[in-house]
Design an enzyme around this catalytic site. Structure first.
Site, short mmCIF file in Angstrom:
data_model
loop_
_atom_site.label_atom_id
_atom_site.label_comp_id
_atom_site.label_asym_id
_atom_site.label_seq_id
_atom_site.Cartn_x
_atom_site.Cartn_y
_atom_site.Cartn_z
N GLY A 82 3.05 -1.13 4.26
CA GLY A 82 3.06 0.30 3.95
C GLY A 82 4.47 0.77 3.65
N GLY A 83 5.11 1.36 4.64
CA GLY A 83 6.42 1.98 4.45
C GLY A 83 7.44 1.12 3.72
N GLY A 100 2.90 2.17 10.87
CA GLY A 100 3.84 3.28 10.71
C GLY A 100 4.56 3.66 12.00
CB SER A 146 5.70 -1.93 11.84
OG SER A 146 5.27 -0.60 12.15
CG HIS A 159 -5.79 1.72 5.41
ND1 HIS A 159 -5.32 2.62 6.34
CD2 HIS A 159 -4.76 0.85 5.18
CE1 HIS A 159 -4.07 2.32 6.65
NE2 HIS A 159 -3.71 1.25 5.96
CD GLU A 171 -3.21 -2.53 7.36
OE1 GLU A 171 -2.12 -2.74 6.83
OE2 GLU A 171 -3.87 -1.50 7.17
CD GLU A 213 -2.85 5.26 6.98
OE1 GLU A 213 -2.86 5.33 5.74
OE2 GLU A 213 -1.91 4.72 7.62
CG ASN A 236 -1.75 1.19 1.40
OD1 ASN A 236 -1.79 2.03 0.50
ND2 ASN A 236 -2.42 1.31 2.53
CD1 TRP A 237 3.29 1.06 -3.04
CD2 TRP A 237 3.28 2.32 -4.89
NE1 TRP A 237 3.94 0.36 -4.03
CE2 TRP A 237 3.93 1.11 -5.19
CE3 TRP A 237 3.14 3.28 -5.91
CZ2 TRP A 237 4.46 0.82 -6.45
CZ3 TRP A 237 3.66 2.99 -7.18
CH2 TRP A 237 4.30 1.78 -7.44
CE LYS A 238 -0.15 3.02 4.91
NZ LYS A 238 0.00 3.07 6.36
P1 13P Z 1 3.25 0.30 7.69
O1 13P Z 1 3.79 -0.97 7.05
O2 13P Z 1 3.96 1.53 7.20
O3 13P Z 1 3.17 0.19 9.16
O4 13P Z 1 1.75 0.47 7.15
C1 13P Z 1 0.86 -0.59 7.25
C2 13P Z 1 -0.38 -0.25 6.52
O5 13P Z 1 -1.15 0.58 6.95
C3 13P Z 1 -0.61 -0.91 5.23
O6 13P Z 1 -1.89 -0.67 4.76
#
Ligand code: 13P
Length: 250
Positions: A233-234, A172, A212, A94, A166, A96, A9-11
């Site tokens: 994510g990251g 993050g 993470s 998600h 999640e 977020e 997920n590149w956000k």
């Molecule tokens: P991180 O891997 O950056 O913690 O993010 C997880 C995430 O929200 C993937 O959708």
């Protein structure tokens, strides 16, 4: 046997040109062919990435989608728009989106239904906040997210749904749920799916862990019986950090 499914997920990262270059790096890289791989760029980067991953084994995901077919919805993106680009799957619910943009279970449920109606796969996200965990409410929270988000989804449709657990406090933050804690919640989710559907659906449903995930912890997480993949994510933003996650078993 459930197939390992690793999604990035590149956000809100990667312009179209950056995304095109990174997708080209991924398609040229030596990624495990036995793993189902998806990348989810931002909307404005989808077209550029679609051209690169077309006819490869990398699937294309969107990070969100409107709950409506078309019309007066300023700032929204419709299922038909994503279809035409070649999007395979949509991430829905998600944390977020739930927390920052106040998406609730019934809104999320409308999106899940619409995405499935248009033939998309869905990565449906659930997970508790730190406060909810500390007050002993993980199961209640996750159960109500499952019941609310999957309302009126048939057993057949569920085959196109991946569930991503999640925990919000692990996203993050560098804090990962321990493999044991994550697996406990995954097992709980599987039991809930059995109650809502049947044992066959529960055995088949892919449950990803997200929060993470990195090269250093992916193997321990993936060794757990109920963890079938990861939503990253990251660490999905660079070849050097994403490829060891995809190739954790190589
Ligand atoms: P991180 O891997 O950056 O913690 O993010 C997880 C995430 O929200 C993937 O959708």
């Amino acid at each position: 046997m459930r197939k390992t499914f690793i999604a990035g997920n590149w956000k809100m990262n990667m312009t179209a040109s950056e995304g095109r270059a990174f997708a080209a790096e991924l398609t040229a890289g030596n990624l495990d062919k036995g793993v189902k791989i998806l990348i989810a760029p931002p909307f404005t980067t989808l077209q550029a990435v679609a051209e690169v991953v077309k006819d490869t084994n990398i699937l294309l995901g969107a990070q969100n989608m409107s709950d409506s077919e078309s019309g007066a919805h300023t700032g929204e993106i419709s299922p038909a728009m994503l279809k035409e680009i070649g999007v395979d799957a949509v991430i829905i619910g998600h944390s977020e989106r739930r927390i920052i943009y106040k998406e609730d279970d019934s809104f999320i449920n409308r999106k899940v239904k619409l995405a499935l109606k248009h033939g998309f796969e869905v990565i449906f996200c659930v997970g508790e906040t730190l406060e909810e965990r500390e007050s002993g409410n993980v199961e209640n929270v996750v159960r109500s997210q499952l019941v609310g988000g999957l309302q009126d989804i048939s057993t057949r449709e569920l085959q196109s749904v991946t569930i991503a657990y999640e925990p919000v406090w692990a996203i993050g933050t560098g804090k990962t749920a321990s493999p044991e804690d994550a697996d406990d919640v995954h097992a709980f989710i599987r039991t809930e799916i059995e109650k809502l559907y049947d044992i066959k659906a529960a055995d088949a449903v892919i449950i990803q862990y997200g929060g993470s995930v990195k090269a250093e912890n992916v193997k321990a997480l993936m060794s757990k019986p109920n963890i079938d993949g990861a939503l990253v994510g990251g660490a999905s933003l660079k070849f050097e950090t994403f490829s060891p996650i995809v190739n954790y078993n190589k």
